[in-house]
Design a protein around this motif. Sequence first.
Motif, short mmCIF file in Angstrom:
data_model
loop_
_atom_site.label_atom_id
_atom_site.label_comp_id
_atom_site.label_asym_id
_atom_site.label_seq_id
_atom_site.Cartn_x
_atom_site.Cartn_y
_atom_site.Cartn_z
N VAL A 22 0.99 -1.31 0.13
CA VAL A 22 0.14 0.20 -0.03
C VAL A 22 0.77 1.16 -0.08
CG1 VAL A 22 -1.90 1.49 1.16
CG2 VAL A 22 -1.92 -1.20 1.19
N PRO A 23 2.04 1.55 0.79
CA PRO A 23 2.85 2.64 0.76
C PRO A 23 3.32 2.93 -0.68
CG PRO A 23 3.36 1.36 2.71
CD PRO A 23 2.41 0.52 1.93
N GLU A 24 3.37 1.92 -1.51
CA GLU A 24 3.98 2.20 -2.92
C GLU A 24 2.67 3.04 -3.88
OE1 GLU A 24 6.54 0.15 -6.49
OE2 GLU A 24 5.33 -1.19 -5.06
N THR A 25 1.71 2.67 -3.36
CA THR A 25 0.53 3.49 -4.02
C THR A 25 0.63 4.84 -3.90
OG1 THR A 25 -1.13 3.42 -2.17
CG2 THR A 25 -0.99 1.46 -3.82
N MET A 26 1.27 5.54 -2.98
CA MET A 26 1.20 7.10 -3.10
C MET A 26 1.90 7.57 -4.28
SD MET A 26 4.24 7.71 -0.04
CE MET A 26 3.88 6.85 1.00
N LEU A 27 2.71 6.62 -4.98
CA LEU A 27 3.31 7.18 -6.03
C LEU A 27 2.32 7.23 -7.32
CD1 LEU A 27 6.75 5.40 -5.84
CD2 LEU A 27 6.29 7.87 -5.11
N TRP A 28 1.22 6.33 -7.35
CA TRP A 28 0.57 6.19 -8.36
C TRP A 28 -0.43 7.24 -8.74
CZ3 TRP A 28 -3.07 1.24 -7.75
CH2 TRP A 28 -3.71 0.89 -9.06
N PRO A 29 -1.21 8.20 -7.74
CA PRO A 29 -1.69 9.30 -8.11
C PRO A 29 -0.75 10.52 -8.45
CG PRO A 29 -1.95 8.81 -5.85
CD PRO A 29 -1.19 7.73 -6.22
N LEU A 30 0.32 10.56 -7.98
CA LEU A 30 1.16 11.71 -8.27
C LEU A 30 1.62 11.41 -9.79
CD1 LEU A 30 3.17 13.88 -7.44
CD2 LEU A 30 4.89 11.87 -7.26
N TRP A 31 1.79 10.18 -10.48
CA TRP A 31 2.24 9.99 -11.84
C TRP A 31 0.98 10.51 -12.57
CZ3 TRP A 31 5.11 9.67 -15.72
CH2 TRP A 31 4.80 8.93 -16.68
N ALA A 65 6.00 4.99 -15.49
CA ALA A 65 5.24 4.72 -16.65
C ALA A 65 5.34 3.09 -16.79
CB ALA A 65 5.97 5.18 -18.12
N GLY A 66 6.74 2.59 -16.23
CA GLY A 66 6.60 1.09 -16.40
C GLY A 66 5.81 0.50 -15.29
N HIS A 67 5.48 1.08 -14.08
CA HIS A 67 4.87 0.45 -12.98
C HIS A 67 3.08 0.83 -13.43
CE1 HIS A 67 8.55 -0.12 -10.95
NE2 HIS A 67 7.91 -0.70 -10.03
N PHE A 68 3.02 2.06 -13.69
CA PHE A 68 1.74 2.53 -13.82
C PHE A 68 0.97 2.75 -15.01
CE2 PHE A 68 3.58 4.44 -9.50
CZ PHE A 68 3.16 3.42 -8.96
N GLY A 69 2.05 2.78 -16.10
CA GLY A 69 1.26 2.85 -17.42
C GLY A 69 0.72 4.31 -17.88
N ARG A 70 0.17 4.34 -18.92
CA ARG A 70 -0.16 5.59 -19.36
C ARG A 70 -1.02 6.54 -18.43
NH1 ARG A 70 -3.97 6.91 -24.85
NH2 ARG A 70 -3.25 9.04 -25.26
N THR A 218 0.26 -3.07 -14.94
CA THR A 218 1.12 -3.12 -16.08
C THR A 218 1.82 -4.40 -15.81
OG1 THR A 218 3.02 -2.24 -15.13
CG2 THR A 218 1.37 -0.78 -16.14
N PRO A 219 2.65 -4.97 -16.76
CA PRO A 219 3.29 -6.31 -16.46
C PRO A 219 4.48 -5.97 -15.41
CG PRO A 219 3.24 -5.79 -18.79
CD PRO A 219 2.72 -4.63 -18.24
N GLY A 220 4.72 -4.52 -15.01
CA GLY A 220 5.74 -4.39 -13.98
C GLY A 220 5.12 -4.11 -12.60
N TYR A 221 3.65 -3.95 -12.78
CA TYR A 221 3.34 -3.59 -11.18
C TYR A 221 1.78 -4.35 -11.02
CZ TYR A 221 1.25 -0.62 -7.42
OH TYR A 221 0.70 -0.29 -6.52
N THR A 222 1.87 -4.68 -9.76
CA THR A 222 0.61 -5.52 -9.41
C THR A 222 -0.07 -4.68 -8.26
OG1 THR A 222 1.32 -7.74 -9.88
CG2 THR A 222 -0.55 -7.79 -8.32
N ALA A 223 -1.40 -4.27 -8.40
CA ALA A 223 -1.92 -3.39 -7.48
C ALA A 223 -1.92 -4.20 -6.16
CB ALA A 223 -3.17 -2.80 -7.88
#
Length: 290
Positions: A22-31, A65-70, A218-223
């Motif tokens: 869950v802590p990694e998800t703080m990067l998701w909305p920023l991107w 981009a590799g983790h969270f896609g477009r 993405t292939p590089g990130y599982t939620a």
Amino acid sequence: MTPLPSANDDTGHRISISLDGVPETMLWPLWHRVGLAGTGRVPQEELLDDPLAAGVLARIDYDFAGHFGRPHPAHTIRAKLGDRLIRDFATIHDRPIRVLSLGEGLETQLWRVDDGRMEWITLDLPEGIALRQRLLPAHPRNRMIAASAFSPEDWISDIGTDRPCFVSAAGLLMYAPDSSPVTRLLAALATGLPGGRVYFDTIPGWYSRKTLRGLKVTPGYTAPPMPFALTLAGLDDFAAGVAGFRVERSWTYADPFPRMMPVLAMASRIGFVRRHIAPLLILGGFTPTL
């Protein structure tokens, strides 16, 4: 808007970050909030004006981009509506307000909505607080509390009732293991912050089930798993089970800015989709003290 101090560290080097779960998800909305500007997917006037977030993103050494896609508009919609609701809350009060931001991550909302008088409380897990302190500039009216939002008994008495309080729980509640921690949190907020308001979002059951099976964004990130789900069909019953809480208004993600998600905007006109399929943005209120 508060002037923006530099978010750079003393060396000017990009900062490597190692997070998971869950802590990694703080990067998701920023991107998504920052990256959306480069996609051409939405009208320019619908984008967030957030130079601080753009500066923070540029400082982080991470394969966004590799983790969270477009980049997708959903996180921008959530942030823009939250900005509007906080400003509205400040406008209807004749004294300074307090904002309690739960699970804030790397959200830079304070610098977008600050009227020069707000007190802002950031409550997040210790790793979230540490990362904010590392990447974001200090603010004279920002107090930080390292705690779990789902353990309100540990911190609710520290928030204070001397100011009207707006609570933001955007991007948080879906990570609760079930509905019980969510109802306990809202009930504690209603008791501890009477007369306040709360803003949060929920996901539908079909999306929750995908995350429980291991949703590969993405292939590089599982939620991470998102067990708590709620749609319009169950909202009234859910709200009735939380003492002191009422729903002021709800939206699908497409409702506030339909040009940003035109397909969902069209689909949301279908009653079944609106009630059972669409994710929600919710504004709630707490009963005032008599």
